[in-house]
Design a protein around this motif. Structure first.
Motif, mmCIF file in Angstrom:
data_model
loop_
_atom_site.group_PDB
_atom_site.id
_atom_site.type_symbol
_atom_site.label_atom_id
_atom_site.label_comp_id
_atom_site.label_asym_id
_atom_site.label_seq_id
_atom_site.Cartn_x
_atom_site.Cartn_y
_atom_site.Cartn_z
ATOM 1 N N MET A 93 -3.723 26.464 -21.786
ATOM 2 C CA MET A 93 -4.844 27.102 -22.468
ATOM 3 C C MET A 93 -4.407 27.633 -23.827
ATOM 4 N N THR A 94 -5.357 27.783 -24.727
ATOM 5 C CA THR A 94 -5.015 28.351 -26.030
ATOM 6 C C THR A 94 -4.646 29.822 -25.872
ATOM 7 N N VAL A 95 -3.973 30.327 -26.875
ATOM 8 C CA VAL A 95 -3.615 31.741 -26.888
ATOM 9 C C VAL A 95 -4.870 32.604 -26.814
ATOM 10 N N LEU A 96 -5.906 32.238 -27.580
ATOM 11 C CA LEU A 96 -7.150 33.005 -27.557
ATOM 12 C C LEU A 96 -7.756 33.033 -26.158
ATOM 13 N N ASP A 97 -7.799 31.885 -25.481
ATOM 14 C CA ASP A 97 -8.362 31.844 -24.134
ATOM 15 C C ASP A 97 -7.546 32.683 -23.158
ATOM 16 N N ASN A 98 -6.223 32.656 -23.302
ATOM 17 C CA ASN A 98 -5.390 33.488 -22.443
ATOM 18 C C ASN A 98 -5.734 34.964 -22.600
ATOM 19 N N HIS A 104 -11.838 39.988 -18.467
ATOM 20 C CA HIS A 104 -12.862 39.682 -17.460
ATOM 21 C C HIS A 104 -13.247 40.891 -16.630
ATOM 22 N N THR A 105 -12.351 41.891 -16.490
ATOM 23 C CA THR A 105 -12.695 43.059 -15.683
ATOM 24 C C THR A 105 -13.749 43.927 -16.368
ATOM 25 N N LYS A 106 -13.908 43.766 -17.680
ATOM 26 C CA LYS A 106 -14.906 44.553 -18.410
ATOM 27 C C LYS A 106 -16.144 43.727 -18.747
ATOM 28 N N SER A 107 -16.176 42.463 -18.293
ATOM 29 C CA SER A 107 -17.312 41.599 -18.595
ATOM 30 C C SER A 107 -18.121 41.368 -17.334
ATOM 31 N N HIS A 108 -19.208 40.631 -17.461
ATOM 32 C CA HIS A 108 -20.052 40.320 -16.309
ATOM 33 C C HIS A 108 -19.549 39.093 -15.572
ATOM 34 N N GLY A 109 -18.559 38.416 -16.156
ATOM 35 C CA GLY A 109 -18.002 37.250 -15.492
ATOM 36 C C GLY A 109 -16.776 37.635 -14.692
ATOM 37 N N VAL A 112 -12.098 33.362 -13.488
ATOM 38 C CA VAL A 112 -12.300 31.916 -13.480
ATOM 39 C C VAL A 112 -13.366 31.508 -14.483
ATOM 40 N N SER A 113 -14.495 32.207 -14.466
ATOM 41 C CA SER A 113 -15.561 31.837 -15.398
ATOM 42 C C SER A 113 -15.127 32.075 -16.838
ATOM 43 N N SER A 114 -14.331 33.147 -17.064
ATOM 44 C CA SER A 114 -13.833 33.401 -18.416
ATOM 45 C C SER A 114 -12.897 32.289 -18.869
ATOM 46 N N SER A 115 -12.072 31.797 -17.941
ATOM 47 C CA SER A 115 -11.111 30.753 -18.289
ATOM 48 C C SER A 115 -11.799 29.499 -18.766
ATOM 49 N N PHE A 116 -12.924 29.167 -18.116
ATOM 50 C CA PHE A 116 -13.582 27.901 -18.408
ATOM 51 C C PHE A 116 -14.869 28.073 -19.225
ATOM 52 N N ARG A 117 -15.006 29.261 -19.839
ATOM 53 C CA ARG A 117 -16.130 29.513 -20.734
ATOM 54 C C ARG A 117 -17.472 29.310 -20.030
ATOM 55 N N VAL A 118 -17.564 29.797 -18.793
ATOM 56 C CA VAL A 118 -18.809 29.688 -18.049
ATOM 57 C C VAL A 118 -19.524 31.031 -18.100
ATOM 58 N N GLY A 119 -20.816 31.025 -18.338
ATOM 59 C CA GLY A 119 -21.574 32.266 -18.323
ATOM 60 C C GLY A 119 -22.351 32.459 -19.606
ATOM 61 N N SER A 120 -22.771 33.700 -19.829
ATOM 62 C CA SER A 120 -23.602 34.051 -20.964
ATOM 63 C C SER A 120 -22.896 33.733 -22.274
ATOM 64 N N GLY A 122 -23.682 35.010 -25.123
ATOM 65 C CA GLY A 122 -23.477 36.273 -25.818
ATOM 66 C C GLY A 122 -22.260 37.007 -25.314
ATOM 67 N N GLU A 123 -22.093 36.992 -24.014
ATOM 68 C CA GLU A 123 -20.924 37.633 -23.414
ATOM 69 C C GLU A 123 -19.646 36.935 -23.848
ATOM 70 N N GLU A 124 -19.669 35.603 -23.835
ATOM 71 C CA GLU A 124 -18.500 34.820 -24.243
ATOM 72 C C GLU A 124 -18.127 35.127 -25.683
ATOM 73 N N LYS A 125 -19.137 35.220 -26.566
ATOM 74 C CA LYS A 125 -18.865 35.493 -27.977
ATOM 75 C C LYS A 125 -18.263 36.886 -28.146
ATOM 76 N N ARG A 126 -18.815 37.862 -27.418
ATOM 77 C CA ARG A 126 -18.303 39.228 -27.528
ATOM 78 C C ARG A 126 -16.839 39.296 -27.111
ATOM 79 N N VAL A 127 -16.514 38.648 -25.991
ATOM 80 C CA VAL A 127 -15.146 38.661 -25.494
ATOM 81 C C VAL A 127 -14.215 37.928 -26.461
ATOM 82 N N ALA A 128 -14.678 36.795 -27.018
ATOM 83 C CA ALA A 128 -13.857 36.019 -27.948
ATOM 84 C C ALA A 128 -13.567 36.816 -29.217
ATOM 85 N N VAL A 129 -14.576 37.525 -29.725
ATOM 86 C CA VAL A 129 -14.386 38.330 -30.939
ATOM 87 C C VAL A 129 -13.368 39.429 -30.690
#
Length: 252
Positions: A93-98, A104-109, A112-120, A122-129
């Motif tokens: 996985m990329t460094v960013l994805d790691n 994930h403990t502070k997100s709604h996912g 596993v879902s965070s690893s594979f970019r599954v879910g909202s 908006g949530e994914e963008k917030r976590v990525a930023v």
């Protein structure tokens, strides 16, 4: 009273006593070094706090929470995060994805879902930023979109710290973070640990064999030998303690 209170904790594996009625406290905002010769029980203590091992007896509280009644899968929800002696990153996985996985403990996912970019989205963008901001703060943006595999060991150590910070810890447990690093990398790491303690308002529990680093950054040091606490105090006090000298050198 400390934010972390370890009281009379024992761990036995068959006939082997790994921890023997160990007690110590860590105050909020401290960097506490947990040191001792090989086999003293340091990593066992980490594994009990992070709920990998169940103790034979004793109690542990963190900010009023009963740690031993908390499952390993939810220990991060009370603010406890750790790194490992052996790196626990996903090499493909990329460094960013790691780093995103750490949030994930502070997100709604979940992890596993965070690893594979599954879910909202908006949530994914917030976590990525937020993950990218952490990489900026730890001077890792140049490798953000590269796989973790093949990166220098010192860089991987910082990535693992960034991932832990993504979960918004209150206490960060660092298990031999300087292992395998060069002298210059150890100096960089020591400065980083002190900086994140201040910037993120962390309490840090540190297991490390690199004594110069431990003594240089710790506010308080607890010394173990054969699973028992033999000394504790400031780095200056510990460096002069004859029991510590005997445990490390075999002579007082």
């Amino acid at each position: 009273m400390g934010v972390l209170e370890v009281s009379e904790v024992s761990v036995r594996f068959g006939g082997v006593t790994a921890l023997d009625s160990l007690s110590f406290a860590v105050e909020a905002g401290q960097i506490c070094g947990l040191i001792g010769p090989n086999g003293a029980g340091k990593t066992t203590m980490f594994n009990v706090i992070s709920r990998i091992y169940n103790p034979t007896g004793g109690s542990i509280t963190f900010d009023g929470n009963d740690v031993l009644r908390t499952r390993a899968s939810t220990i991060s929800r009370i603010g406890i995060f750790r790194t490992f002696q052996n790196l626990a990153l996903w090499p493909g996985m990329t460094v960013l994805d790691n780093v995103m996985v750490g949030a994930h403990t502070k997100s709604h996912g979940n992890a596993v879902s965070s690893s594979f970019r599954v879910g909202s989205r908006g949530e994914e963008k917030r976590v990525a930023v937020r993950a990218y901001e952490l990489l900026e703060e730890l001077e890792l943006t140049d490798v953000a979109f590269r796989p973790a595999a093949g990166l220098p060991f010192g860089t991987l150590k910082r990535i693992e710290i960034a991932r832990a910070l993504a979960g918004q810890p209150r206490m960060l447990m660092l298990d031999e973070p300087a292992s395998g690093l060069t002298h210059s990398e150890v100096d960089v790491l020591a400065a980083l640990i002190k900086r994140i303690r201040t910037d993120y308002g962390l309490t840090i529990l540190l297991v490390e064999h690199h004594m110069a680093m431990v003594m240089g950054i710790s506010d308080h040091v607890v010394v173990l030998d054969f699973g028992r606490r033999i000394a504790e105090g400031t780095p200056a006090q510990i460096s002069r303690d004859p029991r510590v000298i005997e445990a490390y050198l075999g002579e007082s």
